[in-house]
Scaffold this active site. Structure first.
Site, PDB file in Angstrom:
ATOM      1  N   HIS A  83      53.939  38.281  48.007  1.00 12.74           N
ATOM      2  CA  HIS A  83      53.431  37.173  47.189  1.00 12.74           C
ATOM      3  C   HIS A  83      52.100  36.645  47.682  1.00 12.74           C
ATOM      4  O   HIS A  83      51.532  35.727  47.107  1.00 12.74           O
ATOM      5  CB  HIS A  83      54.438  36.032  47.175  1.00 12.74           C
ATOM      6  CG  HIS A  83      54.274  35.059  48.311  1.00 12.74           C
ATOM      7  ND1 HIS A  83      54.316  35.450  49.637  1.00 12.74           N
ATOM      8  CD2 HIS A  83      54.037  33.724  48.319  1.00 12.74           C
ATOM      9  CE1 HIS A  83      54.129  34.386  50.404  1.00 12.74           C
ATOM     10  NE2 HIS A  83      53.958  33.329  49.634  1.00 12.74           N
TER      11      HIS A  83
ATOM     12  N   LYS B 138      40.434  23.115  45.829  1.00 12.59           N
ATOM     13  CA  LYS B 138      41.610  22.942  46.701  1.00 12.59           C
ATOM     14  C   LYS B 138      41.996  21.471  46.704  1.00 12.59           C
ATOM     15  O   LYS B 138      41.127  20.608  46.747  1.00 12.59           O
ATOM     16  CB  LYS B 138      41.234  23.308  48.146  1.00 12.59           C
ATOM     17  CG  LYS B 138      41.118  24.789  48.390  1.00 12.59           C
ATOM     18  CD  LYS B 138      42.402  25.329  48.978  1.00 12.59           C
ATOM     19  CE  LYS B 138      42.267  26.811  49.273  1.00 12.59           C
ATOM     20  NZ  LYS B 138      43.524  27.400  49.702  1.00 12.59           N
TER      21      LYS B 138
ATOM     22  N   HIS C 167      47.597  25.275  47.570  1.00 13.90           N
ATOM     23  CA  HIS C 167      47.505  25.399  46.116  1.00 13.90           C
ATOM     24  C   HIS C 167      46.041  25.351  45.715  1.00 13.90           C
ATOM     25  O   HIS C 167      45.266  24.626  46.313  1.00 13.90           O
ATOM     26  CB  HIS C 167      48.337  24.305  45.442  1.00 13.90           C
ATOM     27  CG  HIS C 167      49.784  24.411  45.821  1.00 13.90           C
ATOM     28  ND1 HIS C 167      50.492  23.379  46.374  1.00 13.90           N
ATOM     29  CD2 HIS C 167      50.627  25.470  45.771  1.00 13.90           C
ATOM     30  CE1 HIS C 167      51.724  23.792  46.637  1.00 13.90           C
ATOM     31  NE2 HIS C 167      51.826  25.061  46.290  1.00 13.90           N
TER      32      HIS C 167
ATOM     33  N   MET D 234      40.800  32.114  50.232  1.00 13.36           N
ATOM     34  CA  MET D 234      39.634  31.646  49.492  1.00 13.36           C
ATOM     35  C   MET D 234      38.341  32.337  49.922  1.00 13.36           C
ATOM     36  O   MET D 234      37.297  32.131  49.308  1.00 13.36           O
ATOM     37  CB  MET D 234      39.500  30.134  49.620  1.00 13.36           C
ATOM     38  CG  MET D 234      39.263  29.640  51.030  1.00 13.36           C
ATOM     39  SD  MET D 234      39.163  27.845  51.016  1.00 13.36           S
ATOM     40  CE  MET D 234      38.927  27.515  52.774  1.00 13.36           C
TER      41      MET D 234
HETATM   42  P1  5GP Z   1      52.303  30.405  49.561  1.00  8.19           P
HETATM   43  O1  5GP Z   1      52.803  30.536  48.186  1.00  8.19           O
HETATM   44  O2  5GP Z   1      53.237  30.992  50.558  1.00  8.19           O
HETATM   45  O3  5GP Z   1      51.906  29.056  49.895  1.00  8.19           O
HETATM   46  O4  5GP Z   1      50.978  31.239  49.648  1.00  8.19           O
HETATM   47  C1  5GP Z   1      50.557  32.204  48.769  1.00  8.19           C
HETATM   48  C2  5GP Z   1      49.392  32.965  49.330  1.00  8.19           C
HETATM   49  O5  5GP Z   1      48.181  32.497  48.760  1.00  8.19           O
HETATM   50  C3  5GP Z   1      49.124  32.845  50.818  1.00  8.19           C
HETATM   51  O6  5GP Z   1      49.955  33.715  51.535  1.00  8.19           O
HETATM   52  C4  5GP Z   1      47.658  33.245  50.932  1.00  8.19           C
HETATM   53  O7  5GP Z   1      47.543  34.623  51.199  1.00  8.19           O
HETATM   54  C5  5GP Z   1      47.095  32.949  49.549  1.00  8.19           C
HETATM   55  N1  5GP Z   1      46.054  31.907  49.516  1.00  8.19           N
HETATM   56  C6  5GP Z   1      46.051  30.695  50.107  1.00  8.19           C
HETATM   57  N2  5GP Z   1      44.936  30.007  49.777  1.00  8.19           N
HETATM   58  C7  5GP Z   1      44.226  30.804  48.926  1.00  8.19           C
HETATM   59  C8  5GP Z   1      42.999  30.644  48.190  1.00  8.19           C
HETATM   60  O8  5GP Z   1      42.311  29.640  48.232  1.00  8.19           O
HETATM   61  N3  5GP Z   1      42.618  31.692  47.403  1.00  8.19           N
HETATM   62  C9  5GP Z   1      43.351  32.842  47.286  1.00  8.19           C
HETATM   63  N4  5GP Z   1      42.914  33.803  46.478  1.00  8.19           N
HETATM   64  N5  5GP Z   1      44.493  33.007  47.971  1.00  8.19           N
HETATM   65  C10 5GP Z   1      44.943  32.009  48.768  1.00  8.19           C
HETATM   66 MN    MN Z   2      53.077  29.709  46.470  1.00 10.54          MN
HETATM   67 MN    MN Z   3      53.690  26.182  46.675  1.00  7.92          MN
END
Ligand code: 5GP
Ligand code: MN
Ligand code: MN
Length: 481
Positions: free
Chosen positions: A404, A480, A203, A381
């Protein structure tokens, strides 16, 4: 067999095999490389398992970011007949209504760069984050009941935003028929102190720069005019509240399996008939968690605006910090879809999948109804994220859904083995990205190398006409938990 057959570029299929209990085929949208990655874990097997659930219709969809999850794959969509089909907590996931929202500003990168550290620090201090983090509000039990029924509207009523925000959320941020009476005392206890907090791990709150604009008209409609413009992306969900709702109803579903004579190939698929008492209860509890999450993202939005106001000494309206849209990516609800030429009511489970409705659908807010629904696909990130636009192709191909995220490809433990915090910090720093995180592990586990190629994921959606490219955003500052 487990080897999917290529139908055309970016579309693969496993035909329904009744001897394995499959009731429908599995369709996978991916390029060669993303498909190969999926074949290294249980993603496809899990999709096959889902295709055996009673009442499953048309096909089980695996999106390009697909990877293995609890029972159902993450990056998966399954639609079940609303009357005779099932609803499954594992088909929604533990973080009910985990989702992303994007806020625009009228600032440009050159305005923000000189104050980036100050801004990120201010955001980090004013937005609670971390594993067990508590929000900055104290809720009584009746406040919580209101949150669970009103969602974003509760937040708006309490000064955390305006009606304009609610208008651009899926379900207006307030789904009907949520029932706090279906929530366990444990879920309430976990949820009450956590409202208004980001959580941990994946998140995040990210300050971004618009890097590329692919669809000028759609971008304009969203308030994005220039490369270099600053946006803010927020990713979080329903915290311990949704997690507890999922656990509670997994147990309820497991215990009801024999009552409804449901035989499953994997106990993690535990489900109950959508129209049963247990199904109703789960739906009402899950909807309460949806509203919790929408309210949560709304409060974080408010504190984000306030942090920008303090740092830039301008008001949020001067800064034009409008919410572009808010998508849920762990959700199930009844929608109308065309199946074998007939419009039917189906429970669409989107687990790690984003609704991507095209222009004209009633569910798309007025503001976007003549272009289609905005979709956000976060990458990592250190790389980038995409804004897409829902297109008609999504209705036939994926029950109006797309990916997603980039999707994880390296486990958290592997990331810790292969990278150090200073390495990750340095490579982000080299790209001009400033990060503030609560823990060292958080930084390492979220290293951009742990995720798949978000550009490839967006491409698949774009090329198939599921949801097409509007703009690419790249991070400049990240917080984060
Ligand atoms: P989930 O909802 O499955 O936890 O992840 C959603 C998506 O967020 C992940 O698949 C990854 O591609 C993306 N993500 C994770 N950390 C970051 C971040 O710090 N920044 C961005 N822009 N995307 C992220
Ligand atoms: Mn998510
Ligand atoms: Mn989540």
């Amino acid at each position: 067999s487990l080897i999917p057959k290529k139908i055309r570029e970016m579309e693969y299929r496993i035909e329904a095999d009744p001897s394995k209990g499959m009731k429908v085929p599995v369709t996978i949208y991916a390029d060669e490389k993303l498909l190969q990655k999926m074949l290294t874990d249980r993603t496809i097997q899990q999709a096959i398992n889902v295709s055996t659930i009673p009442g499953v219709l048309k096909h089980v969809v695996v999106l390009p970011d697909g990877h293995e999850g609890y029972g159902f794959p993450v990056g998966g969509v399954a639609a079940m007949d609303a009357e005779n089909g099932m609803i499954s907590p594992g088909g929604v996931g533990y973080d009910i209504n985990c989702g992303v929202r994007l806020i625009k500003t009228n600032l440009m990168e050159k305005d923000v760069r000189p104050r980036l550290k100050e801004l990120v620090t201010e955001l980090f201090t004013s937005i609670p984050s971390g594993v067990g983090s508590k929000g900055a509000v104290r809720l009584t039990s009746s406040d919580l009941d209101e949150v669970l029924v009103k969602g974003v509207q509760w937040a708006v009523d309490h000064g955390y935003g305006s009606k304009d925000d609610a208008d651009v959320c899926e379900e207006n941020g307030q789904i009907k028929n949520a029932d706090p009476g279906k929530i366990s005392p444990t879920a309430r206890k976990r949820g009450a102190p956590q409202l208004g907090s980001l959580g941990s791990g994946n998140h995040f709150l990210e300050v971004q720069r618009v890097d590329q604009i692919h669809d000028k008209e759609a971008a304009k409609k969203m308030g994005i005019f220039n490369e270099g413009q600053i946006t803010v992306l927020i990713h979080c969900g329903s915290r311990g509240f949704g997690h507890q709702v999922c656990s509670d109803y997994l147990r309820v579903s497991e215990q009801a399996l024999s009552k409804y004579k449901i035989n499953l190939v994997d106990r993690e698929l535990a489900c109950v008939p959508n129209s049963s008492e247990e199904g109703e209860s789960y739906r009402k509890a899950m909807f309460a968690a949806l509203n919790y999450a929408w309210s949560n993202r709304q409060m974080i939005t408010h504190w984000t605006r306030k942090a920008f106001e303090r740092v830039f000494k301008q008001t949020e309206s001067d800064l034009d910090m409008k919410l572009i849209y808010d998508v849920a990516h762990n959700i199930a609800k009844v929608e109308k879809h065309k199946i074998d030429g007939e419009m039917r009511s189906v429970v669409v489970h989107r687990k790690g999948a984003t609704r991507a409705f095209p222009q004209g659908r009633d569910e798309v807010p007025k503001k976007y109804r003549d272009i289609g629904q905005p979709v956000f696909i976060p990458g990592s990130m250190g790389t980038g994220s995409w804004i897409l636009l829902g297109k008609p192709g999504s209705m036939d191909l994926s029950f109006g859904s797309t990916a997603h995220g980039a999707g994880r490809m390296m486990s958290r433990s592997a990331a810790r083995r292969n990278f150090t915090e200073s390495q990750v910090q340095k490579s982000l720093g080299d790209k001009g990205i400033f990060i503030k995180a609560l823990t060292r592990e958080g930084v390492v586990e979220e290293t951009p190398e742990a995720y798949k190629d978000v550009d490839a994921v967006a491409n698949v959606s774009h090329e198939l006409g599921i949801a097409t490219k509007v703009a690419k955003l790249v991070p400049i500052g990240v917080i984060k938990g």
